[in-house]
Design a protein around this motif. Structure first.
Motif, mmCIF file in Angstrom:
data_model
loop_
_atom_site.group_PDB
_atom_site.id
_atom_site.type_symbol
_atom_site.label_atom_id
_atom_site.label_comp_id
_atom_site.label_asym_id
_atom_site.label_seq_id
_atom_site.Cartn_x
_atom_site.Cartn_y
_atom_site.Cartn_z
ATOM 1 N N PHE A 13 0.843 -1.180 0.000
ATOM 2 C CA PHE A 13 0.000 0.000 0.000
ATOM 3 C C PHE A 13 0.884 1.237 0.000
ATOM 4 C CE2 PHE A 13 -2.856 -3.107 1.965
ATOM 5 C CZ PHE A 13 -3.919 -2.987 1.086
ATOM 6 N N ALA A 14 0.387 2.270 -0.595
ATOM 7 C CA ALA A 14 1.144 3.515 -0.667
ATOM 8 C C ALA A 14 0.930 4.294 0.627
ATOM 9 C CB ALA A 14 0.686 4.343 -1.865
ATOM 10 N N TYR A 15 1.927 4.344 1.441
ATOM 11 C CA TYR A 15 1.857 5.102 2.679
ATOM 12 C C TYR A 15 2.574 6.418 2.482
ATOM 13 C CZ TYR A 15 0.588 0.641 4.693
ATOM 14 O OH TYR A 15 -0.031 -0.540 4.964
ATOM 15 N N ARG A 16 2.071 7.431 3.090
ATOM 16 C CA ARG A 16 2.707 8.740 3.049
ATOM 17 C C ARG A 16 3.870 8.762 4.038
ATOM 18 N NH1 ARG A 16 0.440 10.733 -1.336
ATOM 19 N NH2 ARG A 16 -1.792 10.842 -1.221
ATOM 20 N N ALA A 17 4.752 9.719 3.839
ATOM 21 C CA ALA A 17 5.819 9.919 4.815
ATOM 22 C C ALA A 17 5.199 10.442 6.106
ATOM 23 C CB ALA A 17 6.842 10.904 4.269
ATOM 24 N N LEU A 18 5.787 10.056 7.207
ATOM 25 C CA LEU A 18 5.264 10.481 8.504
ATOM 26 C C LEU A 18 5.413 11.989 8.646
ATOM 27 C CD1 LEU A 18 4.106 9.427 11.162
ATOM 28 C CD2 LEU A 18 6.421 9.307 12.015
ATOM 29 N N PRO A 19 4.317 12.711 8.918
ATOM 30 C CA PRO A 19 4.410 14.160 9.041
ATOM 31 C C PRO A 19 5.212 14.582 10.265
ATOM 32 C CG PRO A 19 2.131 13.418 9.238
ATOM 33 C CD PRO A 19 2.982 12.222 9.069
ATOM 34 N N GLU A 20 5.788 15.740 10.159
ATOM 35 C CA GLU A 20 6.589 16.282 11.262
ATOM 36 C C GLU A 20 5.676 16.751 12.395
ATOM 37 O OE1 GLU A 20 9.899 16.380 11.466
ATOM 38 O OE2 GLU A 20 10.003 15.344 9.542
ATOM 39 N N GLY A 21 6.140 16.649 13.598
ATOM 40 C CA GLY A 21 5.432 17.177 14.752
ATOM 41 C C GLY A 21 4.266 16.332 15.241
ATOM 42 N N GLY A 22 4.218 15.084 14.840
ATOM 43 C CA GLY A 22 3.164 14.217 15.356
ATOM 44 C C GLY A 22 1.784 14.520 14.811
ATOM 45 N N GLU A 23 1.690 14.953 13.578
ATOM 46 C CA GLU A 23 0.401 15.289 12.993
ATOM 47 C C GLU A 23 -0.295 14.060 12.417
ATOM 48 O OE1 GLU A 23 -1.252 18.220 12.994
ATOM 49 O OE2 GLU A 23 0.307 18.881 14.358
ATOM 50 N N TRP A 24 -0.461 13.049 13.234
ATOM 51 C CA TRP A 24 -1.170 11.850 12.826
ATOM 52 C C TRP A 24 -2.074 11.413 13.967
ATOM 53 C CZ3 TRP A 24 -0.262 7.674 15.957
ATOM 54 C CH2 TRP A 24 0.905 7.692 16.704
ATOM 55 N N MET A 25 -3.024 10.551 13.644
ATOM 56 C CA MET A 25 -3.924 10.023 14.661
ATOM 57 C C MET A 25 -4.185 8.549 14.356
ATOM 58 S SD MET A 25 -7.327 12.099 13.323
ATOM 59 C CE MET A 25 -7.930 12.330 14.915
ATOM 60 N N THR A 26 -4.579 7.819 15.360
ATOM 61 C CA THR A 26 -4.847 6.402 15.154
ATOM 62 C C THR A 26 -6.093 6.242 14.287
ATOM 63 O OG1 THR A 26 -6.234 6.208 17.113
ATOM 64 C CG2 THR A 26 -3.855 5.819 17.400
ATOM 65 N N ARG A 27 -6.234 5.071 13.706
ATOM 66 C CA ARG A 27 -7.391 4.820 12.852
ATOM 67 C C ARG A 27 -8.679 4.830 13.661
ATOM 68 N NH1 ARG A 27 -5.655 -0.123 9.156
ATOM 69 N NH2 ARG A 27 -7.297 -0.935 10.447
ATOM 70 N N GLU A 28 -8.631 4.373 14.894
ATOM 71 C CA GLU A 28 -9.820 4.385 15.747
ATOM 72 C C GLU A 28 -10.251 5.813 16.057
ATOM 73 O OE1 GLU A 28 -7.011 2.629 16.591
ATOM 74 O OE2 GLU A 28 -7.726 0.670 15.953
ATOM 75 N N ASP A 29 -9.270 6.688 16.363
ATOM 76 C CA ASP A 29 -9.584 8.090 16.629
ATOM 77 C C ASP A 29 -10.141 8.779 15.390
ATOM 78 O OD1 ASP A 29 -8.708 7.799 19.215
ATOM 79 O OD2 ASP A 29 -6.723 8.668 18.835
ATOM 80 N N ALA A 30 -9.589 8.450 14.234
ATOM 81 C CA ALA A 30 -10.064 9.044 12.989
ATOM 82 C C ALA A 30 -11.494 8.602 12.695
ATOM 83 C CB ALA A 30 -9.146 8.663 11.838
ATOM 84 N N ALA A 31 -11.791 7.332 12.911
ATOM 85 C CA ALA A 31 -13.144 6.837 12.665
ATOM 86 C C ALA A 31 -14.153 7.511 13.592
ATOM 87 C CB ALA A 31 -13.188 5.322 12.843
ATOM 88 N N SER A 32 -13.807 7.662 14.854
ATOM 89 C CA SER A 32 -14.733 8.315 15.780
ATOM 90 C C SER A 32 -14.842 9.808 15.486
ATOM 91 C CB SER A 32 -14.303 8.076 17.231
ATOM 92 O OG SER A 32 -13.075 8.709 17.487
#
Length: 95
Positions: A13-32
């Motif tokens: 799968f095509a994954y993006r590079a990890l953004p700087e500064g922790g700008e990501w969230m878990t899939r469960e948090d995103a779904a909610s």
């Protein structure tokens, strides 16, 4: 012990590079946050590519906060016609 899945090709799968500064969230948090279930979130990530997936430093899958916020903004402001067209397109892509 060999199983029937051993001979199947691995699909990268095509994954993006990890953004700087922790700008990501878990899939469960995103779904909610989006108010959808895990199945619909998987459809948004894999079929439509509207939610960008990343791998965290500890090799876990997550989604970018920017893509989740963009999806939330679109859902809040899109007119009904655009929503129907998007639903038809997503349905066609899922087959």
């Amino acid at each position: 012990m060999k199983t029937w899945m051993d001979g199947l090709p691995q699909i990268p799968f095509a994954y993006r590079a990890l953004p700087e500064g922790g700008e990501w969230m878990t899939r469960e948090d995103a779904a909610s946050s989006l108010g959808v279930g895990e199945f619909r979130l998987n459809a948004l990530t894999h079929n439509t590519h509207r939610i960008d997936m990343v791998r965290t430093a500890d090799k876990k899958l997550a989604v970018t906060r920017v893509s989740v916020e963009a999806e939330k903004r679109w859902r809040a402001t899109a007119p009904r016609r655009r929503r129907v067209l998007r639903l038809l397109k997503d349905t066609a892509l899922s087959f």
